[in-house]
Structure formats: structure tokens, C-alpha cells
Design an enzyme around this catalytic site. Structure first.
Site, mmCIF file in Angstrom:
data_model
loop_
_atom_site.group_PDB
_atom_site.id
_atom_site.type_symbol
_atom_site.label_atom_id
_atom_site.label_comp_id
_atom_site.label_asym_id
_atom_site.label_seq_id
_atom_site.Cartn_x
_atom_site.Cartn_y
_atom_site.Cartn_z
ATOM 1 N N CYS A 82 -5.612 1.266 -2.051
ATOM 2 C CA CYS A 82 -6.487 0.480 -1.171
ATOM 3 C C CYS A 82 -7.153 1.377 -0.119
ATOM 4 O O CYS A 82 -7.920 2.261 -0.485
ATOM 5 C CB CYS A 82 -5.703 -0.674 -0.557
ATOM 6 S SG CYS A 82 -6.776 -1.967 0.063
ATOM 7 N N TYR A 83 -6.829 1.223 1.177
ATOM 8 C CA TYR A 83 -7.448 2.122 2.171
ATOM 9 C C TYR A 83 -7.208 3.574 1.771
ATOM 10 O O TYR A 83 -8.093 4.431 1.924
ATOM 11 C CB TYR A 83 -6.846 1.865 3.567
ATOM 12 C CG TYR A 83 -7.415 2.773 4.644
ATOM 13 C CD1 TYR A 83 -8.612 2.465 5.264
ATOM 14 C CD2 TYR A 83 -6.748 3.941 5.024
ATOM 15 C CE1 TYR A 83 -9.152 3.298 6.247
ATOM 16 C CE2 TYR A 83 -7.270 4.784 6.001
ATOM 17 C CZ TYR A 83 -8.476 4.455 6.610
ATOM 18 O OH TYR A 83 -9.003 5.273 7.571
ATOM 19 N N HIS A 168 -3.398 -3.412 -5.438
ATOM 20 C CA HIS A 168 -2.021 -3.138 -4.996
ATOM 21 C C HIS A 168 -1.040 -3.180 -6.172
ATOM 22 O O HIS A 168 -0.574 -4.266 -6.532
ATOM 23 C CB HIS A 168 -1.609 -4.147 -3.920
ATOM 24 C CG HIS A 168 -2.336 -3.918 -2.632
ATOM 25 N ND1 HIS A 168 -1.877 -3.049 -1.679
ATOM 26 C CD2 HIS A 168 -3.514 -4.398 -2.185
ATOM 27 C CE1 HIS A 168 -2.734 -3.013 -0.675
ATOM 28 N NE2 HIS A 168 -3.733 -3.826 -0.955
ATOM 29 N N SER A 222 30.890 -6.070 11.915
ATOM 30 C CA SER A 222 30.483 -7.441 12.220
ATOM 31 C C SER A 222 30.791 -8.372 11.060
ATOM 32 O O SER A 222 30.721 -9.583 11.202
ATOM 33 C CB SER A 222 28.984 -7.466 12.490
ATOM 34 O OG SER A 222 28.284 -7.136 11.304
ATOM 35 N N LYS A 366 17.668 -2.455 2.305
ATOM 36 C CA LYS A 366 18.726 -3.463 2.168
ATOM 37 C C LYS A 366 19.201 -3.611 0.714
ATOM 38 O O LYS A 366 20.400 -3.691 0.451
ATOM 39 C CB LYS A 366 18.190 -4.803 2.662
ATOM 40 C CG LYS A 366 19.243 -5.832 2.896
ATOM 41 C CD LYS A 366 19.819 -5.618 4.254
ATOM 42 C CE LYS A 366 20.717 -6.725 4.720
ATOM 43 N NZ LYS A 366 21.130 -6.469 6.108
#
Ligand code: XMP
Length: 510
Positions: A82-83, A168, A222, A366
Site C-alpha cells: 500500500c503506502y 493488503h 496474575s 499473544k
């Protein structure tokens, strides 16, 4: 062992982290770094390939991000997206202009043979999002794909290994977009695919052993996936030299504390201390209903609890933190505004006497952390645990937190989780929980009028919690959840379903 690296230069586009995740999924390590990196630094990074991301600017505008022309002379393959592709064309003498017709969304393109279009069909749909277009290619480049409105939807100089795609390839809407990235990595950059999570685990354990030696390590756990995986890696490396502290602030979900203790202390034999400070947290929260005040009190009290345990342990050499890659990425977009004051264990270092921080997951996304968790043999309920905020259930009870409301919330949340799992939706939905809304309504149960709590169900799909959409849970599943909650949980007579996306709402209610 050193692995091959791809450098992704961040020009501020919205899909940039997704590009990096796709590259990693293809077993090639990459870093997403700001686009103003100097040519010397790019050379020193020693990448096997470079990707320029998309971005919101126009290359012909003054002040839009540029790139040193020398980057194209290094003999390192470059893919501009793209850009990024417009910048490549503009810098090398092509022409980029404002298009009279923008292309947004799915667009059909025709592909021509080249290294990066290998195995692509002749015609396929791709995802476009641009208002500028390239009207003339730089010398030596040829067209590789075109659409009705975009004469150069993809182009390349095969000799110099420079490629540009206007669409994309990283988003799912581009049919076989991953194949284009794979072709760039494996056909053009000659990647070996040496980035795997089993390599990562073996390398990290060896590196942690070498770094820690016979010294003492402390970790605030946690129960969340990041700190759990970080602690387990360190535990595999140095065993009992690691002490973990788990603060039970009395704002955890049903059976959560028991689960953490059973997996890590009983199961893995970790040196794990549970600080049972629920009463202190609750008494400090008495009479407090402002969300920000609640968050501040919990954050401060958390540090006090941890401090108490750390004092008893004495001086340690290292503190483990579960920092992951999205926390360290310096985005091309600059810092975004603080919407809520997030409480994290990141606030701990100043209260603990230690020499150095170890962050074994700082290079991982993640989904990679989760793969490492499975590699380490952690159970599914730990590895796939949905994100849970540091202030816990306190920010899911509107208004004052009381023991009675906590019990109602825990019981309703437990039913929701149970039914979502039974319906097989637990990996599809990013977060799902119940909320006590702080309003009461009239109901009728048996022959009696009731005046009880309204419980809301919040369930969202998301990629990174920055934006989210409300989850389309099937009506029959919602019906079962609703019926079970009003029948099985005390003090609830009405269930509502939150159908707001983020933005304008946030995922949590406070
Ligand atoms: P919001 O509500 O801002 O939440 O859309 C985005 C994500 O962050 C989680 N969250 C927190 N996590 N400490 C945390 O560690 C916090 O204080 C906190 N507040 C919100 C939320 O659950 C969601 O995943």
C-alpha cells in the site's frame, strides 16, 4: 542459535501488527520498527528481507514519511505494501497521483506470473484501501497484477528483488494473501523457516539458565497467560531459584485462585506463594463507586500486598515480567490517548529490591505466547484463558463493590462461561463476562413480585482489544444462559445483552 530476521518498517498503517503476525506464522522471525530507522541501522539489523507497511499519508505530500534511496541498493529484497509500494515507486522515479476513484474493500485483480504470484490463481479478490495510485512505474519494473481502477496493483523488479503490492495480502479478505507473503519470504528472500515455538522454548531455557546462573528470581503471577508462561519458562530453566507471588485480591472469578494454585503449585511444583488479601482490598473499596478511584485503590493495594511478600523473601537478583511484543512496539502512529488508567503488575519494580528485569516473552505476539504455553505442557484453561483485567471483578460491578454483588457476579459469570464452552464458542469469542449493572427492575417469580439486579452479558470478538465487535451468540445459547442465570443465581431477575462495539464503547463497562 541466531535465527533469520525480516525487518518490517512501520509507516503507521492499521494492519501493521497483522503483517508481522503473518510473517511469524510463516515461521520467519520479524520485527516491526519505526520507519525513520537509519540506513546504517537497517544494515546492522542484517535482515533477509524488508517489508514497508501501509500508512495514512500521500507520498507527494510535504512531511510524509520517506525512505533513504540507499535501502534499494543493499541487495536485500523489499516488499512494499500500500503506502509502502507507493513510496517505493515514488522514490525510484515512478509517478504516484491522487486517483479520481478510490478503491476500498474487495476488488478483483488479475495476476501475472512472477516469483511473488507463484501458485496464485489468474483472477482473485483482494483487499484494497487507497485513494492514491501509481500511474507510471520506475525503470526496470514490470506490472504483476492489475484491477479496473489500478493499472499497477502489483509490480516488481525481479532482478533487484523489489516488489510492491497496492492491496493488503495480510488481511483475510485477500484470497490467498498469505501465499503472496510466503512467496516473498521463501521464493524471494530464501527464508529457511527457522522460527518455531519449539526452537524458541529450547533457546530461551538455555539463555535463561546462562543468564540467571545460581541467582534468585521473583515473579508476580496474575494467573493470566503471559505471566503464567513467563514463569513456567523460568521455572523450567532454574527450578526452585524462582519464587512466584500470586495476590488474591478477592476480585477473582469463581475457582480462579484454586485453579492457579493447583496448576502451578501442585502440578508443576512451583514455589508459589498466595497472598490472601481479599479482606483488605474490599475494606478499602467500601463506599467507593467512582471507576477511576476503584482502579487506583486496587492498583495501590496490589503493590502493598506484593511488597509485603517481597520483604519476607528479601533481596532477589531478577524480577520476571510477562511483557509481550505488542507492549514494546513503538508504533509509527505515535502514542495514543490514555482512555482508562490500566492497572498492571508493570508498576512493581520500584517496590522490590532486585537488580535486573527478565522478560522472556518480549519478542512474542499473544498467539505465539499461547503456542509456547502448549509447548511447555500448560493446560488449555490456562493457555486459552481470556484476558482478565488487573482490577478484576471490581470494574464489572457498577457502583460500590459488596460481597453480595461479588457472589452474584461470580455465579452468573460461571454459568456464562460454562454455556459458552458447551456451545464450542470459547475460542471464537475474545472475551465474555457478566456485569452487575447497578440498576434494579421489577420481576415476577412464582406468585411474587421481585425487585432485583439487572445482569448484563458482554461478549466481544477482537484481534487485539483495541477495537472490538459484539459477538453474535446464537439466540438459543443466549436463552439457555439467561434462563440458567435467573433460575440459579440469587438476586437476579433480568438479563440484557450488550450490543455495542468498541469504539464507541469499551470492552469493560468501567
Ligand atoms: P477496554 O475496556 O479498555 O479494555 O476496552 C481493553 C482490554 O484491556 C483489559 N483491561 C485491563 N487489563 N488492567 C489490565 O491488565 C486493567 O486495568 C484493564 N482494564 C481493561 C480488558 O479486559 C480488555 O481486554
Amino acid at each position: 542459535m541466531e535465527h533469520q530476521k525480516v525487518l518490517i518498517l512501520d509507516f503507521g498503517g492499521q494492519y501493521n501488527q497483522l503483517i508481522a503476525r503473518r510473517v511469524r506464522e510463516l515461521n520467519v522471525f520479524c520485527d516491526l520498527l519505526p520507519c525513520d530507522m537509519s540506513l546504517e541501522k537497517i544494515k546492522a539489523y542484517n535482515p533477509i528481507g524488508i517489508i514497508f507497511t501501509g500508512g495514512p499519508n500521500s507520498v507527494y505530500e510535504e512531511g510524509s514519511p520517506r525512505i533513504d534511496k540507499g535501502v534499494f541498493e543493499l541487495g536485500i529484497p523489499v516488499l512494499g505494501i500500500c503506502y509502502g509500494c507507493q513510496l517505493m515507486a515514488h522514490t525510484l522515479g515512478g509517478v504516484v497521483e491522487h486517483a479520481t476513484t478510490s478503491e476500498y474493500g474487495k476488488v478483483e485483480v488479475e495476476y501475472l506470473p512472477s516469483l511473488i504470484t507463484k501458485e496464485m490463481p489468474q483472477n482473485a479478490v483482494c483487499w484494497m484501501s487507497h485513494t492514491d495510485r501509481i500511474t507510471k512505474l520506475p525503470e526496470g519494473f514490470k506490472m504483476i497484477a492489475k484491477s479496473d481502477n489500478c493499472p499497477f496493483a502489483a509490480f516488481g523488479d525481479e532482478e533487484k528483488k523489489l516488489y510492491g503490492v497496492q492491496f493488503h495480502p495480510e488481511v483475510n479478505h485477500t484470497f490467498m494473501g498469505t501465499q503472496i507473503l510466503k512467496n516473498f519470504l521463501y521464493e524471494v528472500c530464501k527464508a529457511q523457516g527457522d522460527w518455531t515455538m519449539s526452537n524458541f522454548v529450547a533457546n530461551q531455557i538455555a539463555a535463561l539458565k546462562a543468564k540467571i546462573g545460581d541467582k534468585k528470581v521473583l515473579c508476580a503471577m496474575s494467573g493470566g497467560v503471559d505471566s503464567a508462561v513467563a514463569a513456567t519458562l523460568v521455572h523450567k530453566a532454574v527450578g526452585d531459584q524462582l519464587t512466584c507471588v500470586f495476590v488474591d485480591h478477592g476480585l477473582l472469578r469463581k475457582y480462579e485462585a484454586e485453579e492457579v494454585m493447583s496448576v502451578f503449585k501442585d502440578g508443576l511444583g512451583m514455589n508459589l506463594i498466595k497472598a490472601d488479601d481479599g479482606e483488605e482490598f474490599l475494606s478499602r473499596l467500601e463506599g467507593v463507586s467512582d471507576p477511576e478511584r476503584k482502579r487506583k485503590i486496587i492498583g495501590e493495594q496490589f503493590i502493598r500486598s506484593f511488597e509485603k511478600q517481597a520483604k519476607a523473601i528479601g533481596k532477589v537478583d531478577f524480577l520476571v515480567q510477562g511483557t509481550i511484543y505488542p507492549d514494546v512496539i513503538e508504533s509509527g502512529k505515535g502514542k495514543s490517548a490514555v482512555i482508562k488508567s490500566h492497572h498492571n503488575v508493570g508498576g512493581l519494580p520500584s517496590v522490590v529490591d532486585f537488580e535486573e528485569i527478565v522478560e522472556p516473552l518480549r519478542d512474542l505476539f499473544k498467539d505465539e505466547v499461547r503456542k509456547v504455553g502448549f509447548e511447555l505442557g500448560l493446560p488449555k484453561n490456562v493457555v486459552m484463558r481470556q484476558p482478565f483485567p488487573g482490577p478484576g471483578l471490581a470494574i464489572r460491578i457498577m457502583g460500590e463493590v459488596t460481597k453480595e454483588k461479588l457472589e452474584t457476579l461470580r455465579d452468573s459469570d460461571y454459568i456464562l462461561r460454562d454455556e459458552i464452552a458447551k456451545a464450542g464458542l470459547d475460542t471464537e469469542i475474545w472475551q465474555y463476562f457478566t456485569v452487575i449493572t447497578n440498576s434494579k427492575t421489577v420481576g415476577v417469580q412464582g406468585d411474587f413480585r421481585t425487585y432485583e439486579n439487572v445482569v448484563a452479558i458482554r461478549a466481544v470478538t477482537s484481534l487485539d482489544a483495541m477495537t472490538a465487535d459484539w459477538a453474535r451468540i446464537p439466540y438459543d445459547v443466549l436463552e439457555t444462559i439467561s434462563t440458567r442465570i435467573v433460575n440459579e443465581v440469587k438476586h437476579v431477575n433480568r438479563i440484557v445483552y450488550d450490543i455495542t462495539s468498541k469504539p464507541p464503547a469499551t470492552i469493560e463497562w468501567e
